[in-house]
Design a protein around this motif. Sequence first.
Motif, mmCIF file in Angstrom:
data_model
loop_
_atom_site.group_PDB
_atom_site.id
_atom_site.type_symbol
_atom_site.label_atom_id
_atom_site.label_comp_id
_atom_site.label_asym_id
_atom_site.label_seq_id
_atom_site.Cartn_x
_atom_site.Cartn_y
_atom_site.Cartn_z
ATOM 1 N N GLU A 136 0.822 -1.193 0.000
ATOM 2 C CA GLU A 136 0.000 0.000 0.000
ATOM 3 C C GLU A 136 0.865 1.255 0.000
ATOM 4 O OE1 GLU A 136 -2.689 -0.385 3.254
ATOM 5 O OE2 GLU A 136 -3.815 -1.993 2.281
ATOM 6 N N ARG A 137 0.373 2.264 -0.713
ATOM 7 C CA ARG A 137 1.075 3.542 -0.774
ATOM 8 C C ARG A 137 0.900 4.264 0.553
ATOM 9 N NH1 ARG A 137 -0.246 6.192 -6.185
ATOM 10 N NH2 ARG A 137 -2.271 6.498 -5.249
ATOM 11 N N ARG A 138 1.921 4.986 0.968
ATOM 12 C CA ARG A 138 1.912 5.588 2.288
ATOM 13 C C ARG A 138 0.878 6.704 2.428
ATOM 14 N NH1 ARG A 138 6.816 7.216 6.142
ATOM 15 N NH2 ARG A 138 5.559 8.331 7.647
ATOM 16 N N GLY A 139 0.724 7.538 1.413
ATOM 17 C CA GLY A 139 -0.129 8.711 1.543
ATOM 18 C C GLY A 139 -1.611 8.409 1.618
ATOM 19 N N ASP A 140 -2.106 7.580 0.707
ATOM 20 C CA ASP A 140 -3.546 7.340 0.644
ATOM 21 C C ASP A 140 -3.934 5.877 0.788
ATOM 22 O OD1 ASP A 140 -2.518 6.482 -1.731
ATOM 23 O OD2 ASP A 140 -3.913 7.556 -3.006
ATOM 24 N N GLY A 141 -2.973 4.992 0.962
ATOM 25 C CA GLY A 141 -3.280 3.591 1.177
ATOM 26 C C GLY A 141 -3.682 2.838 -0.077
#
Length: 120
Positions: free
Chosen positions: A106-111
């Motif tokens: 998952e991407r850190r900023g928006d999941g």
Amino acid sequence: MARTKLGRTTDQRIALLRNLATDLIVKERIETTEAKAKELRSVVEKMITLGKRGDLHARRQAESFLQNVNVDEEEKQTALQKLFADVAPRYEDRQGGYTRILKLGERRGDGAKTVIIELV
């Protein structure tokens, strides 16, 4: 046939897929979200199938979809030329399944779920 809208209007979605398909052909491996990669897979496989056909009509169909982007500054080879000269001959014996999707997490900023899509 149902398609994912990716939260965009039709024109924006087509432009997004054109850019991603061109980048994947040029770089052969890109990182994107899972939903975009799943939509991109069918588009790129159709482009490679056109490249395998190799006739003038297939070349013009691919040219109408792909962006006119140079692969290298030295070589003066476009994405279309790379598709027909380098990428398509690689898959001459293969009947589909030209791309692979590898999950990253998952991407850190928006999941958002991120993946790497690459040519096999």
